[in-house]
Write an enzyme that holds these catalytic residues in place. Sequence first.
Site, PDB file in Angstrom:
ATOM      1  N   SER A   1     -21.457 -27.867 -76.103  1.00  0.00           N
ATOM      2  CA  SER A   1     -22.191 -29.084 -75.733  1.00  0.00           C
ATOM      3  C   SER A   1     -21.276 -30.054 -75.000  1.00  0.00           C
ATOM      4  O   SER A   1     -21.699 -30.720 -74.048  1.00  0.00           O
ATOM      5  CB  SER A   1     -22.751 -29.775 -76.982  1.00  0.00           C
ATOM      6  OG  SER A   1     -23.686 -28.963 -77.628  1.00  0.00           O
TER       7      SER A   1
ATOM      8  N   ARG B   1     -16.887 -19.045 -81.558  1.00  0.00           N
ATOM      9  CA  ARG B   1     -16.695 -18.757 -80.139  1.00  0.00           C
ATOM     10  C   ARG B   1     -15.318 -18.161 -79.909  1.00  0.00           C
ATOM     11  O   ARG B   1     -15.163 -17.055 -79.454  1.00  0.00           O
ATOM     12  CB  ARG B   1     -16.854 -20.035 -79.311  1.00  0.00           C
ATOM     13  CG  ARG B   1     -18.297 -20.388 -79.055  1.00  0.00           C
ATOM     14  CD  ARG B   1     -18.464 -21.813 -78.629  1.00  0.00           C
ATOM     15  NE  ARG B   1     -18.141 -22.715 -79.724  1.00  0.00           N
ATOM     16  CZ  ARG B   1     -18.442 -23.988 -79.731  1.00  0.00           C
ATOM     17  NH1 ARG B   1     -19.020 -24.526 -78.693  1.00  0.00           N
ATOM     18  NH2 ARG B   1     -18.141 -24.734 -80.765  1.00  0.00           N
TER      19      ARG B   1
ATOM     20  N   LYS C   1     -18.367 -38.255 -83.922  1.00  0.00           N
ATOM     21  CA  LYS C   1     -18.311 -38.623 -82.508  1.00  0.00           C
ATOM     22  C   LYS C   1     -19.428 -39.595 -82.119  1.00  0.00           C
ATOM     23  O   LYS C   1     -20.414 -39.721 -82.820  1.00  0.00           O
ATOM     24  CB  LYS C   1     -18.448 -37.356 -81.657  1.00  0.00           C
ATOM     25  CG  LYS C   1     -17.527 -36.247 -82.079  1.00  0.00           C
ATOM     26  CD  LYS C   1     -18.058 -34.886 -81.666  1.00  0.00           C
ATOM     27  CE  LYS C   1     -18.344 -34.026 -82.875  1.00  0.00           C
ATOM     28  NZ  LYS C   1     -18.965 -32.762 -82.579  1.00  0.00           N
TER      29      LYS C   1
ATOM     30  N   HIS D   1     -26.605 -22.240 -78.571  1.00  0.00           N
ATOM     31  CA  HIS D   1     -27.331 -22.569 -79.810  1.00  0.00           C
ATOM     32  C   HIS D   1     -28.606 -21.737 -79.912  1.00  0.00           C
ATOM     33  O   HIS D   1     -28.932 -21.197 -80.976  1.00  0.00           O
ATOM     34  CB  HIS D   1     -27.721 -24.052 -79.829  1.00  0.00           C
ATOM     35  CG  HIS D   1     -26.562 -25.009 -79.910  1.00  0.00           C
ATOM     36  ND1 HIS D   1     -26.387 -26.019 -79.008  1.00  0.00           N
ATOM     37  CD2 HIS D   1     -25.533 -25.106 -80.785  1.00  0.00           C
ATOM     38  CE1 HIS D   1     -25.303 -26.723 -79.339  1.00  0.00           C
ATOM     39  NE2 HIS D   1     -24.770 -26.180 -80.403  1.00  0.00           N
TER      40      HIS D   1
HETATM   41  P1  ADP Z   1     -20.657 -29.147 -84.577  1.00  0.00           P
HETATM   42  O1  ADP Z   1     -20.287 -30.530 -84.107  1.00  0.00           O
HETATM   43  O2  ADP Z   1     -21.148 -29.121 -86.000  1.00  0.00           O
HETATM   44  O3  ADP Z   1     -19.632 -28.097 -84.287  1.00  0.00           O
HETATM   45  P2  ADP Z   1     -22.227 -28.017 -82.409  1.00  0.00           P
HETATM   46  O4  ADP Z   1     -23.603 -28.402 -81.968  1.00  0.00           O
HETATM   47  O5  ADP Z   1     -21.116 -28.179 -81.436  1.00  0.00           O
HETATM   48  O6  ADP Z   1     -21.981 -28.811 -83.743  1.00  0.00           O
HETATM   49  O7  ADP Z   1     -22.234 -26.497 -82.876  1.00  0.00           O
HETATM   50  C1  ADP Z   1     -23.053 -26.076 -83.933  1.00  0.00           C
HETATM   51  C2  ADP Z   1     -22.687 -24.643 -84.273  1.00  0.00           C
HETATM   52  O8  ADP Z   1     -23.057 -23.785 -83.187  1.00  0.00           O
HETATM   53  C3  ADP Z   1     -21.189 -24.428 -84.491  1.00  0.00           C
HETATM   54  O9  ADP Z   1     -21.020 -23.479 -85.524  1.00  0.00           O
HETATM   55  C4  ADP Z   1     -20.723 -23.864 -83.178  1.00  0.00           C
HETATM   56  O10 ADP Z   1     -19.590 -23.021 -83.360  1.00  0.00           O
HETATM   57  C5  ADP Z   1     -21.937 -23.057 -82.768  1.00  0.00           C
HETATM   58  N1  ADP Z   1     -22.003 -22.878 -81.315  1.00  0.00           N
HETATM   59  C6  ADP Z   1     -22.171 -23.820 -80.376  1.00  0.00           C
HETATM   60  N2  ADP Z   1     -22.181 -23.281 -79.136  1.00  0.00           N
HETATM   61  C7  ADP Z   1     -22.002 -21.949 -79.315  1.00  0.00           C
HETATM   62  C8  ADP Z   1     -21.890 -20.827 -78.434  1.00  0.00           C
HETATM   63  N3  ADP Z   1     -21.968 -20.967 -77.115  1.00  0.00           N
HETATM   64  N4  ADP Z   1     -21.674 -19.616 -78.990  1.00  0.00           N
HETATM   65  C9  ADP Z   1     -21.579 -19.473 -80.331  1.00  0.00           C
HETATM   66  N5  ADP Z   1     -21.679 -20.479 -81.211  1.00  0.00           N
HETATM   67  C10 ADP Z   1     -21.883 -21.696 -80.714  1.00  0.00           C
END
Ligand code: ADP
Length: 160
Positions: A129, A91, A42, A18
């Site tokens: 996460s 990703r 979730k 992030h």
């Molecule tokens: P959500 O539940 O909305 O997917 P996340 O916190 O999991 O929320 O992710 C928010 C955004 O950040 C998403 O677009 C996700 O693809 C991106 N993201 C999370 N981790 C990474 C990473 N390691 N590399 C690239 N993008 C990431």
Amino acid sequence: MTRIGLYPGSFDPPTKGHEDLIRRSFSLCDRLIVAVAVNGAKEPLFSPEERVAMLRTVVGEEPKVELRTFDGLLADFASEVGAAVIIRGLRAVSDFEYEFQMALMNRQLHPGLETVFLVAAVDLTYLSSSLVREIARLGGDVGDFVHPTVSTALRERFAP
Ligand code: ADP
């Protein structure tokens, strides 16, 4: 004219993936709103307020970034804050179908709202996460994947 980018997500908890995306976004907008989704489907590990506080530590003193929580439709929130672009991360191919659907739907709900996808640093693309939560829950060291403050918060949350 100030170009506002909106980076929404669960950030439960924020990871170095992030953080990398936030810094990369600076080249796309003048101001970045990082928005923590309150009504994710979730069961979250951290409250929205805890996630905002962790993001504040992760981002540091960065005048370009504003941290918010939001409830309800992302397209409505984007209109409310005057965002020109939604920023999301990609990703792997597994992210694509969901992200594609969301981007199309958000543009349908709010014509003119574009979504831009950024790819994190190659060594961070495997990071999520949910994986970090799982490692921490099982007592593993997540120090390489998250800010030290987040690491401490996870340790405390899973302390026996
Ligand atoms: P959500 O539940 O909305 O997917 P996340 O916190 O999991 O929320 O992710 C928010 C955004 O950040 C998403 O677009 C996700 O693809 C991106 N993201 C999370 N981790 C990474 C990473 N390691 N590399 C690239 N993008 C990431």
